[in-house]
Design a protein around this motif. Structure first.
Motif, PDB file in Angstrom:
ATOM      1  N   GLU A 250      42.506  48.023  39.262  1.00 44.22           N
ATOM      2  CA  GLU A 250      41.863  46.681  39.284  1.00 44.22           C
ATOM      3  C   GLU A 250      40.890  46.733  40.506  1.00 44.22           C
ATOM      4  O   GLU A 250      39.817  46.137  40.451  1.00 44.22           O
ATOM      5  CB  GLU A 250      42.905  45.778  39.321  1.00 44.22           C
ATOM      6  CG  GLU A 250      42.500  44.350  39.130  1.00 44.22           C
ATOM      7  CD  GLU A 250      43.527  43.353  39.397  1.00 44.22           C
ATOM      8  OE1 GLU A 250      44.824  43.738  39.339  1.00 44.22           O
ATOM      9  OE2 GLU A 250      43.266  42.360  39.951  1.00 44.22           O
TER      10      GLU A 250
ATOM     11  N   GLY B   1      38.636  48.588  37.272  1.00 44.03           N
ATOM     12  CA  GLY B   1      39.046  49.342  35.854  1.00 44.03           C
ATOM     13  C   GLY B   1      38.665  50.632  35.758  1.00 44.03           C
ATOM     14  O   GLY B   1      39.098  51.347  34.528  1.00 44.03           O
TER      15      GLY B   1
ATOM     16  N   ASP C 250      48.183  50.151  38.323  1.00 48.09           N
ATOM     17  CA  ASP C 250      47.291  49.333  37.947  1.00 48.09           C
ATOM     18  C   ASP C 250      46.412  48.302  39.110  1.00 48.09           C
ATOM     19  O   ASP C 250      45.348  47.669  38.949  1.00 48.09           O
ATOM     20  CB  ASP C 250      47.791  48.238  36.948  1.00 48.09           C
ATOM     21  CG  ASP C 250      49.269  47.744  37.340  1.00 48.09           C
ATOM     22  OD1 ASP C 250      49.392  48.007  38.435  1.00 48.09           O
ATOM     23  OD2 ASP C 250      49.616  47.110  36.955  1.00 48.09           O
TER      24      ASP C 250
END
Ligand SMILES: C[S@@+](CC[C@H](N)C(=O)[O-])C[C@H]1O[C@@H](n2cnc3c(N)ncnc32)[C@H](O)[C@@H]1O
Length: 262
Positions: A132, A136, A128
């Motif tokens: 990020e 995304g 993640d």
């Protein structure tokens, strides 16, 4: 008598089909310190072109960007709005390597609007966090060229598999390298644990420094990419292919000769 002649080419004869990439390969590639082969850069940028022609979009990432030699070639194949993320510890051989990476990118036409420089340790990076960093968006291409231990490659491969887009490509450097014989164990363990992934092609080495790369994709994209590679690089297809028992894949090489049988 042997009926297959094959041929020996130089990497300067191989084109990606992206004018900006091919200009950089001809004029800039050898001026930027690095360890990847020019042949592999042409094939990988050709794969990015193939993706764009298929409508596959998205950013790209490299683990182990060093001074940017391979990174710049890939970044020149990006389309408007797409970004290239360069991940490195940027501490070897000295901390100034990060400045040299950025200067090389700028000198060869990869501006700050296209590149993201990230000084971090891929072994502790979480999926993640990487996503990020890319706003995304899942990357459509990842080049894994960081630490060459089994443990680190295993982490980098798991990270790449967890963030790559379904139509994405993961390229592994220094495969079948005499200095890193155990990396192959990690690759086979990964493939056994991830039947959704397969080896699309092997890009043969140019020298011991500019070593072999494996190209991986999702199993359901294999045929489409294989057909496109056969069309894009017909002069570099070594006719025997690679036997992954029972899976076969393409071998792309500058030397497509077979042993003469008389
Ligand atoms: C062989 S060099 C990369 C060469 C470059 N990709 C090229 O083609 O010219 C390997 C790079 O991986 C980086 N590296 C090693 N371990 C790493 C880690 N755990 N996280 C991020 N980068 C790492 C090193 O700092 C080094 O710059």
């Amino acid at each position: 008598m042997s009926t297959y002649a094959g041929k020996v080419m130089t990497s300067a004869e191989v084109r990606s089909g992206v004018p900006a990439v091919d200009r950089y390969l001809a004029e800039g590639y050898n001026t930027v310190p690095g360890m990847s082969s020019r042949f592999a850069a042409a094939v990988c940028a050709g794969l990015l072109r193939i993706q764009s022609e298929m409508g596959v979009k998205g950013p790209i990432a490299e683990v182990g960007s060093f001074e940017g030699r391979f990174f710049i070639a890939l970044a020149h194949a990006l389309k408007e709005g797409e970004k290239a993320l360069g991940i490195d510890l940027f501490d070897w051989p000295n901390p100034e390597v990060k400045d040299r990476f950025e200067a090389n990118c700028a000198r060869h036409g990869i501006g700050p609007d296209t590149r993201i420089t990230w000084k971090t340790d891929s072994r502790t990076l979480k999926a993640d966090e990487l996503l990020e960093k890319l706003g995304g968006r899942r990357p459509r291409f990842i080049h894994v060229d960081g630490e060459h231990s089994r443990h680190a490659l295993s982490r980098d491969l798991e990270l790449a598999a967890s963030v790559i887009s379904p139509e994405g490509i993961v390229v592994l450097d220094d495969m079948l390298h005499p200095g890193y014989p155990t990396l192959m164990v990690t690759v086979h363990e990964f493939l056994a644990a991830h039947p959704e992934m397969t080896v699309l092609a092997i890009i043969d080495r140019e020298t011991i420094v500019a070593a072999t790369k494996f190209v991986l994709c999702r199993t359901d994209w294999f045929k489409r990419y294989e057909e496109a590679l056969l069309k894009a690089f017909p002069d570099n297809v070594w006719p025997m292919g690679a036997d992954f028992e029972p899976h076969w894949c393409l071998v792309l090489s500058l030397d497509t000769r077979l042993a003469a049988i008389t």
